[in-house]
Design an enzyme around this catalytic site. Sequence first.
Site, PDB file in Angstrom:
ATOM      1  NE  ARG A  10      -4.188   1.714   0.656  1.00  0.00           N
ATOM      2  CZ  ARG A  10      -5.167   1.920  -0.241  1.00  0.00           C
ATOM      3  NH1 ARG A  10      -5.089   1.426  -1.460  1.00  0.00           N
ATOM      4  NH2 ARG A  10      -6.232   2.620   0.095  1.00  0.00           N
TER       5      ARG A  10
ATOM      6  CB  THR B 106      -8.685  -0.609  -8.643  1.00  0.00           C
ATOM      7  OG1 THR B 106      -8.532   0.579  -7.882  1.00  0.00           O
ATOM      8  CG2 THR B 106      -8.036  -1.740  -7.919  1.00  0.00           C
TER       9      THR B 106
ATOM     10  CB  THR C 172      -5.430   0.569  -6.810  1.00  0.00           C
ATOM     11  OG1 THR C 172      -6.246   1.701  -7.060  1.00  0.00           O
ATOM     12  CG2 THR C 172      -4.738   0.748  -5.469  1.00  0.00           C
TER      13      THR C 172
ATOM     14  CB  SER D 224      -7.277  -0.452   0.716  1.00  0.00           C
ATOM     15  OG  SER D 224      -7.707  -1.111  -0.452  1.00  0.00           O
ATOM     16  CB  SER D 225     -12.611  -1.155  -0.332  1.00  0.00           C
ATOM     17  OG  SER D 225     -12.994  -0.029   0.392  1.00  0.00           O
TER      18      SER D 225
ATOM     19  N   GLY E 190     -13.335  -1.396  -7.859  1.00  0.00           N
ATOM     20  CA  GLY E 190     -14.670  -0.850  -7.598  1.00  0.00           C
ATOM     21  C   GLY E 190     -14.781  -0.005  -6.344  1.00  0.00           C
ATOM     22  N   GLY E 191     -13.655   0.498  -5.813  1.00  0.00           N
ATOM     23  CA  GLY E 191     -13.734   1.334  -4.611  1.00  0.00           C
ATOM     24  C   GLY E 191     -14.340   0.537  -3.465  1.00  0.00           C
TER      25      GLY E 191
HETATM   26  N1  GLU Z   1      -8.349   3.155  -3.795  1.00  0.00           N
HETATM   27  C1  GLU Z   1      -9.350   2.169  -3.598  1.00  0.00           C
HETATM   28  C2  GLU Z   1      -8.990   1.244  -2.471  1.00  0.00           C
HETATM   29  O1  GLU Z   1      -7.847   1.010  -2.236  1.00  0.00           O
HETATM   30  C3  GLU Z   1      -9.614   1.344  -4.801  1.00  0.00           C
HETATM   31  C4  GLU Z   1     -10.168   2.183  -5.876  1.00  0.00           C
HETATM   32  C5  GLU Z   1     -10.948   1.434  -6.882  1.00  0.00           C
HETATM   33  O2  GLU Z   1     -11.213   0.268  -6.782  1.00  0.00           O
HETATM   34  O3  GLU Z   1     -11.293   2.087  -7.840  1.00  0.00           O
HETATM   35  O4  GLU Z   1      -9.843   0.728  -1.828  1.00  0.00           O
END
Ligand code: GLU
Length: 588
Positions: free
Chosen positions: A120, A410, A428, A473-474, A494-495
């Site tokens: 990360r 991502t 990502t 993060s997700s 997908g955030g």
């Molecule tokens: N930055 C996001 C994360 O680490 C991922 C972004 C995405 O999936 O578009 O959770």
Amino acid sequence: MRLILEIWERRQTLPAAFVVAALVGCAAPTASPPLTAEPPSPDTLGPSAAARRHMVVAANPYAAEAGLSVLNAGGSALDAAIAAQLVLNLVEPQSSGIGGGAFIMHYRASDGAVEAYDGRETAPAALDAGPFLTSAGKPRAFNDVVAGGLSVGVPGLVRVLELAHRDHGRMPWAALFEPAIRLAETGFPVSPRLHQTIAGDRHLNRLPAARGYFFGRDRKPLPIGRMLRNPAFAATLRLIAEQGPGAFYEGPIARDIVAAVRGSRVNPGVMAAADLAGYRAVKREPVCAPYRVWQVCGMPPPSSGGIAVAQVLGILQHFSYDARSAVPSPSFAHFLAEAERLAFADRAQYVGDSDFVPVPVQALVEPRYLAERARLVSPTRAMGVAKAGDPLGAKASTFAPDLHEGGVSTTHISVVDGDGNAVSMTSTIESAFGSRLMVRGFLLNNQMTDFTIQARGAPAVANAVGPRKRPRSSMAPTLAFRDGKLVLVIGSPGGSRIIGYVAQAVVASLEGDFAMASAVAQPHVLNRNGRTELEEGTGLDGLAHALRELGHEVEMTEMTSGLHGIRVRDVVLDGAADPRREGVAAGN
Ligand code: GLU
């Protein structure tokens, strides 16, 4: 090139075909691929594929092919993931790359070891919340801070690839760079998705280096099919290939990163040479938890992905529902949404960088705790906004809850090699094109916007910005096992929706026993502790009605997952890429 464009055309028609099938009610999940006793077939590459030896699934045909060529040459799953990742940096530059970070879940077949690698991005030592606030002490809007140097975290990808390669690489580091270097020099056709993402972006043409690369002389976004070369990136990769990962973190590349971040006319940042030189990738304890007859393992903090997916599945297993329906059944959709509300409530309260804040990781996925959480779910009534639980039986967190959400870019790579080793890697640069700052042919991330920025004086949250901290993060690269045997490798971009995409696909693949192509195509149902989101354009109107009857506030919305998965069956690898993006599965 013709093959690549044909695949894109086929990919484009897939969602429509799925929707038609779903609407007429005949989208029964396809059966798992037939098992044959024949010797390995020649390479197969397509939106889905069946293979007997090894397989890679990635977001672009060039990347999957690069990974497959490494596997064919005797490389390990980790080797293939590196080759595919470097090609993705080139052909899907909006999503990931050496200017960003990644999480890698690794499975070693010889002894069953499951390992989690954290690459990360970290906050520069001089970063605090100040520049993210207005003069009145309020958080600046995401769109004001996303572009330029302020949002750039110290990139972790090269170091995490190095760390995992040291443990699991079979081919020499430099050899894995060859496919990407060659393609950067000869050029590749701009894909439909890359074109659309350039055309839809409002920041890219504000930053001169990115403008010069992504727009034509006519100042228009590069058209689909335009051959794009990137000699600067080829030279960057050659340096890192020949001199090793250190060439990224110290020396001319690092100097240019620091200069771009600090010298950006848009939102200058504070990164220093020492931040890059001091970056460390970290091996962490994976989060593993039972789900019915399976064991599911994922990424611990600073990602919330592993905990949240384990919680959703661990709560779901207390209920019965029809998991075999191609379109989510009302009972499944209801329980899934309720389990997700509870998981997102805990995520908001407890999860941040565990090197800086105490995160009760094990307590949050303890079966007894999840049984207690499941008792909050009514089969007949939506619960509304869920509150965080108390996994330690006492006040486990002094932090206030926050509902900060991530971006929508991502990429995810899934690989299984001939020895049965596997890599599940989500990578990502945060939002599409990251910070839009381009250095030596690659883009720098905007990962610092994944911190929760709070108004001055507001109660502290676990995911607050801090020097050298990693933003929550997700991302949820996932591995699943049955009786100790690997059965599933999956993940998605997908955030914060990643958590729901992955949890639902795990249920579809394992409990629903769908073929992977059907599991990743299933219309999405998701709840991030607010409205229940249903994927628009997938014929879920009947489901929306049923959920409203149960008290859900329902919203139809676009949900562009990028699920890339491999189901490992006895003698066959069943892989598929999400029809919503441009990926393929390649194997033999
Ligand atoms: N930055 C996001 C994360 O680490 C991922 C972004 C995405 O999936 O578009 O959770």
